[in-house]
Enzyme design. Sequence first.
Site, mmCIF file in Angstrom:
data_model
loop_
_atom_site.group_PDB
_atom_site.id
_atom_site.type_symbol
_atom_site.label_atom_id
_atom_site.label_comp_id
_atom_site.label_asym_id
_atom_site.label_seq_id
_atom_site.Cartn_x
_atom_site.Cartn_y
_atom_site.Cartn_z
ATOM 1 N N ASP A 31 29.756 34.021 36.775
ATOM 2 C CA ASP A 31 30.179 34.408 38.128
ATOM 3 C C ASP A 31 29.051 35.064 38.920
ATOM 4 O OD1 ASP A 31 32.839 33.545 37.815
ATOM 5 O OD2 ASP A 31 33.435 35.449 36.902
ATOM 6 N N ARG A 86 34.071 50.870 35.977
ATOM 7 C CA ARG A 86 33.814 50.278 37.289
ATOM 8 C C ARG A 86 33.343 51.281 38.338
ATOM 9 N NH1 ARG A 86 32.933 46.369 34.282
ATOM 10 N NH2 ARG A 86 34.273 44.547 34.364
ATOM 11 N N ASP A 93 39.160 44.459 39.134
ATOM 12 C CA ASP A 93 37.805 44.962 39.339
ATOM 13 C C ASP A 93 37.368 44.922 40.800
ATOM 14 O OD1 ASP A 93 37.514 45.646 36.723
ATOM 15 O OD2 ASP A 93 36.588 43.755 36.126
ATOM 16 N N SER A 153 36.213 35.417 27.905
ATOM 17 C CA SER A 153 35.609 36.281 28.907
ATOM 18 C C SER A 153 35.649 37.700 28.358
ATOM 19 C CB SER A 153 36.403 36.176 30.208
ATOM 20 O OG SER A 153 36.130 37.296 31.010
HETATM 21 N N1 ARG Z 1 42.593 44.044 32.505
HETATM 22 C C1 ARG Z 1 41.620 45.012 32.183
HETATM 23 C C2 ARG Z 1 41.418 45.977 33.326
HETATM 24 O O1 ARG Z 1 41.737 45.632 34.425
HETATM 25 C C3 ARG Z 1 40.332 44.463 31.643
HETATM 26 C C4 ARG Z 1 39.717 43.262 32.290
HETATM 27 C C5 ARG Z 1 38.443 42.913 31.574
HETATM 28 N N2 ARG Z 1 37.776 41.747 32.004
HETATM 29 C C6 ARG Z 1 37.322 40.770 31.188
HETATM 30 N N3 ARG Z 1 36.657 39.818 31.701
HETATM 31 N N4 ARG Z 1 37.529 40.759 29.902
HETATM 32 O O2 ARG Z 1 40.968 47.082 33.158
#
Ligand code: ARG
Length: 402
Positions: A15, A95, A124, A175
């Site tokens: 990405d 983040r 995110d 991912s």
């Molecule tokens: N759903 C989780 C969060 O919003 C983690 C997302 C992680 N992303 C990934 N590409 N594994 O905190």
Amino acid sequence: MANKKVLLVYSGGLDTSICIPLMREEYGYSDVVTVTIDVGQDAADIAQAEEKAKIMKTEHYTVDAKEDFAKLFCWPAVQANGDYQGYPMSTSIARPLIAQKAVEMARQVGVTDFAHGCTGKGNDQYRIEFGIRALMPEATIHAPVRERNMTRTWEIDYAQKKNVPIQQSLNKIWSIDENLWGRSIEGGRLEEPDFAPPEEIFKWTSSIDKAAAKPSAVTIGFKNGVPVSLNGETFSPATLIQKVNMLAGQHGIGRIDVMEDRMMGLKVRENYECPGATVFLKAHKALENLVLTREEIRMKALIDQEWSRLAYEGLWWDPLKEDLEAFIASTQRRVTGEVKLSLYKGQPTVVGRNSPWALYSEDLASFDTTTFDQRESTGAVKNFGLQSRMYHQIRSKMEREM
Ligand code: ARG
């Protein structure tokens, strides 16, 4: 074209990699600055990001934020018993720091334009953009993957056309997002709520059958609700987390499989491995239960839940979070002491706790003491549940007449 510079928050994945040619060719930026924030992800991923940035000729920076992450993000999460639907929020709390470091770098290189690779489906995008805007209100932010409603197939196709090195991404089924506080694994068949996670997705934790055959006894020392030592030895925050990750991982602790309600409202199946976080959170709660009053514990559970919601949503710089943290800090003044755990076959079991501020009195609680005169309880017990008893008295009358 005038010199226009954009700062891309860069992980080295598919990405964010396609954002480099996109920024140059579609968004009109002559200069792309890439910045990778090291919050404890695999060192190979950081090296790979550096290498790709070099190939694609960006001005690249790597920022080591591991100690900041541990001290300023993971430790407050421990103090607040940070948890969202059974998930210690490892991705979530990284983040805001990534946004903060990106803003610091932007000021250094003199830019106010940003780009990130978040999709339009996840959390995110909220966390990163709120973080950047909270710290730099004049920022302009681009999110090409979201803005162009991209699919993975389109991205791969575009990358190949633009000579973006993506060989590693092509081989990746999952991912993965990684930092000191945990690993998150998504994608592929894992999206199916009924699909059992294959062993290959786990990297930090052993399966129960391969976990260490003998339990490990560990002692975690806390000062003001913050972990400071392991088995009597003090370590820096990031090192302490890494050590406990290793230890707990060998015992298969911290695998988490949940249905998670994302901010959008989407229900998503998520897999995590958070060995260290699982142990620290369990130990911290055990110590709180020794030193806080019943009243404090009850109220703190509510405050902790609100804190966790803000942390999950990335509202790290909302004043409410500061307000909640003022309460939390006040309670944590006494959360000092040690917790002993036995790590074994997927479970951390608390086997002991001590604190100079324990509210426990052996003399009062023991079966073998007369300090607490049992006879004094008679009146209190007799009047306990008075209103409930009255309800049962009027109930039959009520049923007749209503
Ligand atoms: N759903 C989780 C969060 O919003 C983690 C997302 C992680 N992303 C990934 N590409 N594994 O905190």
